[in-house]
Design a protein around this motif. Structure first.
Motif, PDB file in Angstrom:
ATOM      1  N   LYS A   1      -9.937   7.024  -0.860  1.00 12.65           N
ATOM      2  CA  LYS A   1      -8.814   7.982  -0.640  1.00 12.65           C
ATOM      3  C   LYS A   1      -8.620   8.883  -1.700  1.00 12.65           C
ATOM      4  CE  LYS A   1      -3.802   8.410   0.006  1.00 12.65           C
ATOM      5  NZ  LYS A   1      -2.592   7.634  -0.195  1.00 12.65           N
TER       6      LYS A   1
ATOM      7  N   LYS B   1      -8.485   4.247 -15.476  1.00 12.30           N
ATOM      8  CA  LYS B   1      -7.485   3.186 -15.586  1.00 12.30           C
ATOM      9  C   LYS B   1      -6.664   3.102 -14.347  1.00 12.30           C
ATOM     10  CE  LYS B   1      -4.667   2.575 -18.863  1.00 12.30           C
ATOM     11  NZ  LYS B   1      -3.237   2.314 -18.224  1.00 12.30           N
TER      12      LYS B   1
ATOM     13  N   ASP C   1      -4.708  -8.796  -0.031  1.00 16.02           N
ATOM     14  CA  ASP C   1      -5.542  -7.916  -1.197  1.00 16.02           C
ATOM     15  C   ASP C   1      -4.593  -6.860  -1.710  1.00 16.02           C
ATOM     16  OD1 ASP C   1      -7.793  -9.005  -0.818  1.00 16.02           O
ATOM     17  OD2 ASP C   1      -9.038  -7.411   0.258  1.00 16.02           O
ATOM     18  N   GLY C   2      -3.625  -6.060  -0.812  1.00 14.33           N
ATOM     19  CA  GLY C   2      -2.698  -5.191  -1.553  1.00 14.33           C
ATOM     20  C   GLY C   2      -1.826  -5.965  -2.381  1.00 14.33           C
TER      21      GLY C   2
ATOM     22  N   SER D   1     -11.881  -6.176  -3.767  1.00  8.66           N
ATOM     23  CA  SER D   1     -10.783  -5.873  -2.923  1.00  8.66           C
ATOM     24  C   SER D   1     -11.065  -4.678  -1.980  1.00  8.66           C
ATOM     25  CB  SER D   1      -9.440  -5.573  -3.736  1.00  8.66           C
ATOM     26  OG  SER D   1      -8.300  -4.891  -3.016  1.00  8.66           O
TER      27      SER D   1
ATOM     28  N   ASN E   1      -1.666  -6.836  -9.913  1.00 12.88           N
ATOM     29  CA  ASN E   1      -2.827  -6.306 -10.806  1.00 12.88           C
ATOM     30  C   ASN E   1      -2.522  -5.047 -11.644  1.00 12.88           C
ATOM     31  OD1 ASN E   1      -5.153  -6.747 -11.972  1.00 12.88           O
ATOM     32  ND2 ASN E   1      -6.366  -5.581 -10.504  1.00 12.88           N
ATOM     33  N   MET E   2      -1.982  -4.028 -11.011  1.00  7.77           N
ATOM     34  CA  MET E   2      -1.956  -2.687 -11.405  1.00  7.77           C
ATOM     35  C   MET E   2      -0.567  -2.829 -12.301  1.00  7.77           C
ATOM     36  SD  MET E   2      -3.190   0.174  -8.953  1.00  7.77           S
ATOM     37  CE  MET E   2      -2.401  -0.391  -7.322  1.00  7.77           C
TER      38      MET E   2
ATOM     39  N   MET F   1       0.498   6.028  -7.089  1.00  9.40           N
ATOM     40  CA  MET F   1      -0.222   5.688  -5.952  1.00  9.40           C
ATOM     41  C   MET F   1       0.257   5.670  -4.543  1.00  9.40           C
ATOM     42  SD  MET F   1      -2.913   4.509  -7.919  1.00  9.40           S
ATOM     43  CE  MET F   1      -3.935   3.456  -7.169  1.00  9.40           C
TER      44      MET F   1
ATOM     45  N   LYS G   1     -10.510   0.897  -0.455  1.00 13.29           N
ATOM     46  CA  LYS G   1     -10.038   2.272   0.367  1.00 13.29           C
ATOM     47  C   LYS G   1      -9.342   3.106  -0.318  1.00 13.29           C
ATOM     48  CE  LYS G   1      -9.291  -0.528   4.593  1.00 13.29           C
ATOM     49  NZ  LYS G   1      -8.421  -1.686   5.474  1.00 13.29           N
ATOM     50  N   ILE G   2      -8.427   2.525  -1.477  1.00 10.37           N
ATOM     51  CA  ILE G   2      -7.554   3.474  -2.451  1.00 10.37           C
ATOM     52  C   ILE G   2      -8.446   4.286  -3.037  1.00 10.37           C
ATOM     53  CG2 ILE G   2      -6.195   3.251  -4.410  1.00 10.37           C
ATOM     54  CD1 ILE G   2      -5.389   0.582  -3.516  1.00 10.37           C
TER      55      ILE G   2
ATOM     56  N   VAL H   1      -8.757  -3.399  -0.082  1.00 10.72           N
ATOM     57  CA  VAL H   1      -7.690  -2.660  -0.133  1.00 10.72           C
ATOM     58  C   VAL H   1      -8.125  -1.564  -1.366  1.00 10.72           C
ATOM     59  CG1 VAL H   1      -5.331  -2.213  -1.118  1.00 10.72           C
ATOM     60  CG2 VAL H   1      -5.787  -3.584   0.701  1.00 10.72           C
TER      61      VAL H   1
ATOM     62  N   GLU I   1       5.459   4.340 -12.160  1.00 10.77           N
ATOM     63  CA  GLU I   1       4.147   4.887 -12.115  1.00 10.77           C
ATOM     64  C   GLU I   1       3.348   4.450 -10.921  1.00 10.77           C
ATOM     65  OE1 GLU I   1       3.669   4.661 -16.948  1.00 10.77           O
ATOM     66  OE2 GLU I   1       2.031   3.860 -15.803  1.00 10.77           O
ATOM     67  N   VAL I   2       2.961   3.056 -10.806  1.00 12.92           N
ATOM     68  CA  VAL I   2       2.444   2.542  -9.742  1.00 12.92           C
ATOM     69  C   VAL I   2       2.757   3.038  -8.385  1.00 12.92           C
ATOM     70  CG1 VAL I   2       1.632   0.476  -8.396  1.00 12.92           C
ATOM     71  CG2 VAL I   2       1.756   0.606 -10.958  1.00 12.92           C
TER      72      VAL I   2
ATOM     73  N   ASP J   1      -5.707  -7.544   4.330  1.00 11.67           N
ATOM     74  CA  ASP J   1      -5.353  -6.268   3.791  1.00 11.67           C
ATOM     75  C   ASP J   1      -4.165  -6.426   2.894  1.00 11.67           C
ATOM     76  OD1 ASP J   1      -7.641  -4.739   4.498  1.00 11.67           O
ATOM     77  OD2 ASP J   1      -6.681  -4.144   6.319  1.00 11.67           O
TER      78      ASP J   1
ATOM     79  N   PRO K   1      -2.989   2.478 -12.624  1.00  9.15           N
ATOM     80  CA  PRO K   1      -2.940   3.275 -11.424  1.00  9.15           C
ATOM     81  C   PRO K   1      -3.599   4.824 -12.070  1.00  9.15           C
ATOM     82  CG  PRO K   1      -0.888   3.333 -12.215  1.00  9.15           C
ATOM     83  CD  PRO K   1      -1.859   2.332 -13.104  1.00  9.15           C
TER      84      PRO K   1
ATOM     85  N   GLY L   1      -1.568  -4.585 -15.400  1.00  7.72           N
ATOM     86  CA  GLY L   1      -2.182  -3.766 -16.179  1.00  7.72           C
ATOM     87  C   GLY L   1      -1.657  -2.721 -16.974  1.00  7.72           C
ATOM     88  N   GLY L   2      -0.549  -2.081 -16.214  1.00  9.93           N
ATOM     89  CA  GLY L   2       0.147  -1.196 -16.937  1.00  9.93           C
ATOM     90  C   GLY L   2       0.919  -1.643 -18.254  1.00  9.93           C
TER      91      GLY L   2
ATOM     92  N   GLY M   1       0.379   3.344   2.119  1.00 16.38           N
ATOM     93  CA  GLY M   1       0.727   4.580   1.325  1.00 16.38           C
ATOM     94  C   GLY M   1      -0.664   4.719   0.556  1.00 16.38           C
ATOM     95  N   ILE M   2      -1.046   3.554  -0.236  1.00 26.45           N
ATOM     96  CA  ILE M   2      -1.990   3.925  -1.211  1.00 26.45           C
ATOM     97  C   ILE M   2      -3.477   3.679  -0.865  1.00 26.45           C
ATOM     98  CG2 ILE M   2      -0.481   2.831  -3.074  1.00 26.45           C
ATOM     99  CD1 ILE M   2      -1.948   0.137  -2.881  1.00 26.45           C
ATOM    100  N   THR M   3      -3.504   3.405   0.562  1.00 26.74           N
ATOM    101  CA  THR M   3      -5.137   3.479   1.276  1.00 26.74           C
ATOM    102  C   THR M   3      -5.264   4.684   2.047  1.00 26.74           C
ATOM    103  OG1 THR M   3      -4.387   1.940   2.842  1.00 26.74           O
ATOM    104  CG2 THR M   3      -5.198   1.014   0.706  1.00 26.74           C
TER     105      THR M   3
ATOM    106  N   VAL N   1       0.913  -0.585   1.058  1.00 22.48           N
ATOM    107  CA  VAL N   1      -0.626  -0.599   1.058  1.00 22.48           C
ATOM    108  C   VAL N   1      -0.954   0.756   2.149  1.00 22.48           C
ATOM    109  CG1 VAL N   1      -2.460  -2.019   1.984  1.00 22.48           C
ATOM    110  CG2 VAL N   1      -0.874  -2.995   0.967  1.00 22.48           C
TER     111      VAL N   1
ATOM    112  N   GLU O   1      -3.205  -6.309  -5.787  1.00 21.84           N
ATOM    113  CA  GLU O   1      -3.631  -5.148  -6.211  1.00 21.84           C
ATOM    114  C   GLU O   1      -2.461  -4.565  -6.927  1.00 21.84           C
ATOM    115  OE1 GLU O   1      -6.114  -3.740  -8.151  1.00 21.84           O
ATOM    116  OE2 GLU O   1      -7.054  -4.556  -6.576  1.00 21.84           O
TER     117      GLU O   1
ATOM    118  N   THR P   1      -8.062  -2.313 -14.384  1.00 22.91           N
ATOM    119  CA  THR P   1      -6.798  -2.346 -15.247  1.00 22.91           C
ATOM    120  C   THR P   1      -7.025  -2.664 -16.710  1.00 22.91           C
ATOM    121  OG1 THR P   1      -6.759  -4.710 -14.538  1.00 22.91           O
ATOM    122  CG2 THR P   1      -5.298  -3.147 -13.530  1.00 22.91           C
TER     123      THR P   1
END
Lengths: 157, 118
Positions: free
Chosen positions: B18, B102, A93-94, B9, A100-101, A26, B14-15, B11, A21-22, A90, B104, A104-105, A77-79, A75, A97, B82
């Motif tokens: 975008k 949420k 952070d990437g 963050s 984290n995702m 994303m 930016k996400i 990043v 999914e992520v 970056d 992603p 979270g999922g 790709g997602i930004t 990173v 993240e 999340t």
């Protein structure tokens, strides 16, 4: 299967599905799972790694590790940023993240387990190995994306 | 449309920016803040049409940020996090958030939540 084994299998399956999914949603990247294995140790090698501690009734640890070029690509790709424009911060952070995702999922998919998540920890550096001391088995999920592999480690107690 | 994105963050900021562009929302200007305190400072000097805020941030978290800004600002606030549990979402709404997305997320998900607020 014991309750613990069933729980671990659910965690591994949830993480695997969240990776798709992520990365798919994303980063718009095509990902394939190449191996779902197990290790007696929780050892994560960089150069880029993100970790999150699972707390609550069922503690544990999740980590994702990949090459610097792969994290740069994800990173970007997602930004929507150019890969070469991304700073070291970056990338930190990437990778934070990304884990984290993923967590979270996973947490949403096993909501009944009452998992609490720590803030993510990000590591960037060559020749580093991170160890989490545990006597429980660690699930090691290997994926391939853009011609490179990356791994997700999970130990759920 | 002016948008404020509050997330520790860079990043993720930016996400989100975008994602807004991909969703066709195309802000004229995007302001950024790295935590709730900075978000309040930005809002003291700027009017925005939409605020997108993370939940877990240092110094001032997203919930406290929403609670504080609601004392003077009624701009729509959407939490992007999340933390997807029903209790957490209810808590955010109680504090004054107008929506929750949420991670992603897809551009469609952004549109679905943000569209009706604009």
């Amino acid at each position: 299967m014991t309750d613990t084994e069933t729980y671990r299998a659910r965690i591994v399956e949830s993480l695997k599905n969240t990776v798709f999914e992520v990365m798919g949603t994303m980063a718009l990247a095509e990902v394939t799972a190449t191996d779902i294995g197990e290790s007696e140790e929780f050892l994560v090698s960089g150069p880029a790694a993100g970790l999150m501690l699972l707390a609550g009734e069922r503690p544990g640890m999740v980590a994702v590790s990949m090459s610097e070029s792969l994290v740069r690509g994800v990173v970007a790709g997602i930004t929507g940023a150019a890969p070469e424009s991304l700073s070291r911060q970056d990338l930190l952070d990437g990778i934070a993240e990304i884990v984290n995702m993923l967590c979270g999922g996973m947490k949403t998919k096993v909501a009944d387990a009452g998992i609490q998540l720590s803030p993510p920890l990000a590591v960037l550096g060559n020749d580093c190995t991170l160890a989490w001391k545990t006597d429980r088995p660690t699930g090691v999920l290997t994926f391939e994306m853009s011609g490179e592999s990356f791994t997700v480690h999970v130990c759920a107690l | 449309m002016r948008v404020l994105i509050v997330d520790d963050s860079a990043v993720m900021r930016k996400i989100v920016a975008k994602g807004l562009r991909q969703a066709g929302l195309k802000p004229d200007e995007t302001l950024e803040a790295s935590d709730g305190s900075e978000g309040l400072r930005v809002l003291a000097e700027n009017n925005v049409d939409l605020i997108l805020a993370d939940w877990n941030m240092p110094n001032m978290d997203g919930l406290t940020f929403v609670q504080e800004l609601r004392k003077s600002v009624q701009t729509p606030v959407v939490m992007i996090t999340t933390e997807g549990g029903e209790n957490k979402v209810a808590q955010a709404m109680e504090m004054g958030a107008n929506g929750h997305i949420k991670k992603p997320f897809t551009p469609d998900m952004l549109n679905e939540v943000i569209g009706p607020l604009l």
